[in-house]
Write a protein that holds these residues in place. Structure first.
Motif, mmCIF file in Angstrom:
data_model
loop_
_atom_site.group_PDB
_atom_site.id
_atom_site.type_symbol
_atom_site.label_atom_id
_atom_site.label_comp_id
_atom_site.label_asym_id
_atom_site.label_seq_id
_atom_site.Cartn_x
_atom_site.Cartn_y
_atom_site.Cartn_z
ATOM 1 N N ARG A 11 0.674 -1.209 0.141
ATOM 2 C CA ARG A 11 0.042 0.124 -0.138
ATOM 3 C C ARG A 11 0.766 1.221 0.190
ATOM 4 N NH1 ARG A 11 -5.314 -1.288 1.599
ATOM 5 N NH2 ARG A 11 -5.958 -2.965 0.566
ATOM 6 N N GLN A 12 2.172 1.047 0.356
ATOM 7 C CA GLN A 12 2.969 2.518 0.416
ATOM 8 C C GLN A 12 4.539 2.225 0.008
ATOM 9 O OE1 GLN A 12 1.871 5.266 3.469
ATOM 10 N NE2 GLN A 12 3.960 4.899 4.408
ATOM 11 N N ILE A 13 5.184 3.137 -0.145
ATOM 12 C CA ILE A 13 6.628 3.045 -0.178
ATOM 13 C C ILE A 13 7.374 4.300 0.443
ATOM 14 C CG2 ILE A 13 8.913 3.031 -1.478
ATOM 15 C CD1 ILE A 13 7.090 0.170 -1.856
ATOM 16 N N ALA A 14 7.988 4.111 1.669
ATOM 17 C CA ALA A 14 8.710 5.279 2.329
ATOM 18 C C ALA A 14 10.160 5.195 2.258
ATOM 19 C CB ALA A 14 8.040 5.441 3.676
ATOM 20 N N ILE A 15 10.866 6.184 2.442
ATOM 21 C CA ILE A 15 12.365 6.380 2.350
ATOM 22 C C ILE A 15 12.966 6.965 3.618
ATOM 23 C CG2 ILE A 15 14.417 7.058 1.283
ATOM 24 C CD1 ILE A 15 13.133 4.852 -0.550
ATOM 25 N N GLY A 16 13.595 6.333 4.344
ATOM 26 C CA GLY A 16 14.170 6.998 5.642
ATOM 27 C C GLY A 16 15.560 7.487 5.413
ATOM 28 N N VAL A 17 15.907 8.484 5.966
ATOM 29 C CA VAL A 17 17.168 9.157 5.806
ATOM 30 C C VAL A 17 17.886 9.150 7.358
ATOM 31 C CG1 VAL A 17 18.827 10.787 4.873
ATOM 32 C CG2 VAL A 17 16.828 10.117 3.705
ATOM 33 N N SER A 18 19.055 8.933 7.528
ATOM 34 C CA SER A 18 19.715 9.009 8.822
ATOM 35 C C SER A 18 20.957 9.781 8.518
ATOM 36 C CB SER A 18 19.756 7.948 9.692
ATOM 37 O OG SER A 18 20.700 8.126 10.711
ATOM 38 N N SER A 19 21.222 10.865 9.304
ATOM 39 C CA SER A 19 22.772 11.397 9.097
ATOM 40 C C SER A 19 23.673 11.300 10.378
ATOM 41 C CB SER A 19 22.317 12.920 8.856
ATOM 42 O OG SER A 19 21.785 13.748 10.046
ATOM 43 N N ASP A 20 22.913 10.353 11.346
ATOM 44 C CA ASP A 20 23.801 10.297 12.501
ATOM 45 C C ASP A 20 23.839 8.810 12.910
ATOM 46 O OD1 ASP A 20 21.125 9.618 13.224
ATOM 47 O OD2 ASP A 20 20.868 11.264 14.513
ATOM 48 N N GLY A 22 21.958 6.134 12.099
ATOM 49 C CA GLY A 22 20.924 5.565 12.658
ATOM 50 C C GLY A 22 20.101 5.760 13.740
ATOM 51 N N ALA A 23 20.581 6.761 14.544
ATOM 52 C CA ALA A 23 20.068 7.007 15.839
ATOM 53 C C ALA A 23 18.586 8.043 15.657
ATOM 54 C CB ALA A 23 20.971 8.010 16.578
ATOM 55 N N SER A 24 18.448 8.594 14.496
ATOM 56 C CA SER A 24 17.244 9.444 14.275
ATOM 57 C C SER A 24 17.020 9.134 12.637
ATOM 58 C CB SER A 24 17.140 10.835 14.810
ATOM 59 O OG SER A 24 18.312 11.519 14.114
ATOM 60 N N TRP A 25 15.762 9.220 12.348
ATOM 61 C CA TRP A 25 15.582 9.048 10.970
ATOM 62 C C TRP A 25 14.484 10.342 10.243
ATOM 63 C CZ3 TRP A 25 17.723 5.187 7.783
ATOM 64 C CH2 TRP A 25 18.419 4.367 8.335
ATOM 65 N N ARG A 26 14.541 10.457 8.977
ATOM 66 C CA ARG A 26 13.624 11.370 8.488
ATOM 67 C C ARG A 26 13.099 10.732 7.388
ATOM 68 N NH1 ARG A 26 17.277 14.583 6.881
ATOM 69 N NH2 ARG A 26 17.231 14.265 4.840
ATOM 70 N N TRP A 27 11.570 10.659 7.272
ATOM 71 C CA TRP A 27 10.948 9.839 6.324
ATOM 72 C C TRP A 27 10.148 10.513 5.670
ATOM 73 C CZ3 TRP A 27 11.246 4.527 6.125
ATOM 74 C CH2 TRP A 27 11.962 3.901 7.096
ATOM 75 N N THR A 28 10.276 10.050 4.196
ATOM 76 C CA THR A 28 9.322 10.571 3.213
ATOM 77 C C THR A 28 8.394 9.600 2.378
ATOM 78 O OG1 THR A 28 11.116 12.399 2.714
ATOM 79 C CG2 THR A 28 9.276 12.065 1.038
ATOM 80 N N THR A 29 7.249 9.769 2.363
ATOM 81 C CA THR A 29 6.546 8.926 1.439
ATOM 82 C C THR A 29 6.573 9.270 0.059
ATOM 83 O OG1 THR A 29 4.797 8.448 3.393
ATOM 84 C CG2 THR A 29 4.204 7.885 1.278
ATOM 85 N N ILE A 30 7.083 8.223 -0.855
ATOM 86 C CA ILE A 30 7.317 8.495 -2.240
ATOM 87 C C ILE A 30 6.221 7.883 -2.933
ATOM 88 C CG2 ILE A 30 9.720 8.989 -1.750
ATOM 89 C CD1 ILE A 30 10.149 6.111 -2.994
ATOM 90 N N SER A 31 5.299 6.947 -2.549
ATOM 91 C CA SER A 31 4.345 6.462 -3.274
ATOM 92 C C SER A 31 3.225 5.761 -2.139
ATOM 93 C CB SER A 31 4.881 5.324 -4.152
ATOM 94 O OG SER A 31 3.658 4.742 -4.878
ATOM 95 N N LYS A 32 2.248 6.025 -2.573
ATOM 96 C CA LYS A 32 0.951 5.499 -1.897
ATOM 97 C C LYS A 32 -0.162 5.064 -2.556
ATOM 98 C CE LYS A 32 -1.106 6.602 2.847
ATOM 99 N NZ LYS A 32 -1.309 7.577 3.847
ATOM 100 N N ASN A 33 0.332 3.891 -3.377
ATOM 101 C CA ASN A 33 -0.780 3.420 -4.280
ATOM 102 C C ASN A 33 -0.850 1.798 -4.045
ATOM 103 O OD1 ASN A 33 -0.801 5.383 -6.060
ATOM 104 N ND2 ASN A 33 1.126 4.802 -7.282
ATOM 105 N N ARG A 34 -2.077 1.422 -4.355
ATOM 106 C CA ARG A 34 -2.244 -0.002 -4.165
ATOM 107 C C ARG A 34 -1.205 -0.800 -5.077
ATOM 108 N NH1 ARG A 34 -7.632 -3.460 -6.361
ATOM 109 N NH2 ARG A 34 -7.433 -5.387 -4.889
ATOM 110 N N PHE A 35 -0.681 -1.959 -4.158
ATOM 111 C CA PHE A 35 0.117 -2.795 -4.941
ATOM 112 C C PHE A 35 1.468 -2.273 -4.892
ATOM 113 C CE2 PHE A 35 -3.849 -4.175 -7.507
ATOM 114 C CZ PHE A 35 -3.992 -5.572 -6.720
ATOM 115 N N ASP A 36 1.902 -1.322 -4.185
ATOM 116 C CA ASP A 36 3.136 -0.733 -4.391
ATOM 117 C C ASP A 36 3.881 -2.117 -3.501
ATOM 118 O OD1 ASP A 36 3.184 1.713 -5.183
ATOM 119 O OD2 ASP A 36 2.761 2.771 -3.303
ATOM 120 N N ASP A 37 4.998 -2.306 -4.229
ATOM 121 C CA ASP A 37 6.013 -3.461 -3.917
ATOM 122 C C ASP A 37 7.542 -3.345 -4.344
ATOM 123 O OD1 ASP A 37 6.345 -6.306 -2.961
ATOM 124 O OD2 ASP A 37 6.195 -6.907 -5.081
#
Length: 299
Positions: A11-20, A22-37
């Motif tokens: 149902r969704q693809i998101a990308i997490g980015v950490s600059s430390d 892995g201590a903290s993460w910034r997330w962006t949803t790049i797709s929210k379509n049925r069948f995302d895989d």
């Protein structure tokens, strides 16, 4: 990837980015379509992050500012699945597009290609994948189990493709970004190999992994790692002895009998700085309540 287990679909693809680290993460949803895989992410030498995924066709986006913003989504191909992603030394992007997509909910017969972009995803040159493969649209036939069809670039910008058939493990190299291929046999096997993986470094240094099992019950699973050198028009191969996994599951369709399990569709592989090969294998031993990973190092 967000997956709906009730509907058996993404149902969704998101990308997490950490600059430390892995201590903290910034997330962006790049797709929210049925069948995302099946998302894949790779970072190019210039720091650009490239991402592909599928929803019945293969989509692509990229970030050139460490994940702060993402380019508008483009379609690599209108059909097929995102089987693998590899980035070349000059930022070339290669996407493996296969018939199965949408978590196995869709099958596009005849879609079996490699797409390459040399302009950051603005355009894609598509060529048929080397070799011949058997595909099962519903996982019910005796076709070779397939999900990941790996690609890799070496430091000279040569593109490699690895796949299996019922009698062996095959490797192909293209010196012109997928237009033409030369093919070799990495290993002849007495039982069917499946679920291969491939990485490359330097000039023609390759590491490959794959599983074997005598039938689709996969009750006698073993796996192998191979070092492959391809500097000339020949290959030199060193294959490990068979290795075992500690992954087991009870199958309801077999009266609760415990079977070996791959616990995934490939074995993650990497070259270490000393030239040795690292492999990480999963532990999913449900009957004994064990979970985790095993670290392997091959010289």
């Amino acid at each position: 990837m967000l997956y709906n287990r009730t509907a058996n679909e993404g149902r969704q693809i998101a990308i997490g980015v950490s600059s430390d680290a892995g201590a903290s993460w910034r997330w962006t949803t790049i797709s929210k379509n049925r069948f995302d895989d099946r998302p894949w992410v790779e970072v190019a030498p210039d720091g650009t992050a490239h991402v592909i995924w599928n929803d019945g066709g293969v989509a692509y986006t990229a970030s050139r500012d460490r994940g702060t913003t993402w380019a508008p989504t483009v379609r690599v191909n209108d059909q097929g699945g995102s089987s693998h992603l590899a980035i070349g030394p000059a930022g070339e992007v290669a996407a493996r597009v296969t018939p199965l997509s949408a978590s196995g909910n869709k099958y596009d017969a005849g879609v079996d290609l490699i797409a390459v972009s040399t302009d950051g995803g603005a355009s894609w040159q598509k060529h048929p994948a080397p070799g011949t493969r058997d595909w099962s649209p519903d996982f019910m036939s005796d076709a070779t189990p397939r999900w990941v069809e790996p690609l890799a670039w070496d430091a000279d910008g040569r593109l490699y493709s690895l796949w299996t058939d019922k009698k062996g493990v095959r490797l192909a190299r293209s010196d012109d970004r997928g237009a033409n291929w030369k093919t070799w046999t990495v290993a002849d096997t007495t039982v069917p190999p499946f679920f291969p993986y491939l990485v490359a470094r330097g000039r023609g240094e390759l590491a490959a992994t794959w599983f074997t099992a005598s039938n689709n019950d996969l009750h006698d699973i073993q796996w192998y790692v191979a070092r492959v050198e391809n500097v000339t028009d020949e290959i030199r191969v060193l294959v490990s002895p068979p290795q075992s996994l500690e992954s087991r599951r009870a199958r309801a369709d077999r009266g609760g009998a415990v079977f070996n399990d791959t616990a995934g569709e490939y074995l993650a592989t990497a070259f270490l700085s000393d030239g040795s090969i690292a492999v990480v294998s999963p532990i999913q031993n449900r009957p004994e309540g064990r979970a985790g990973f095993t670290w392997w190092k091959f010289h």
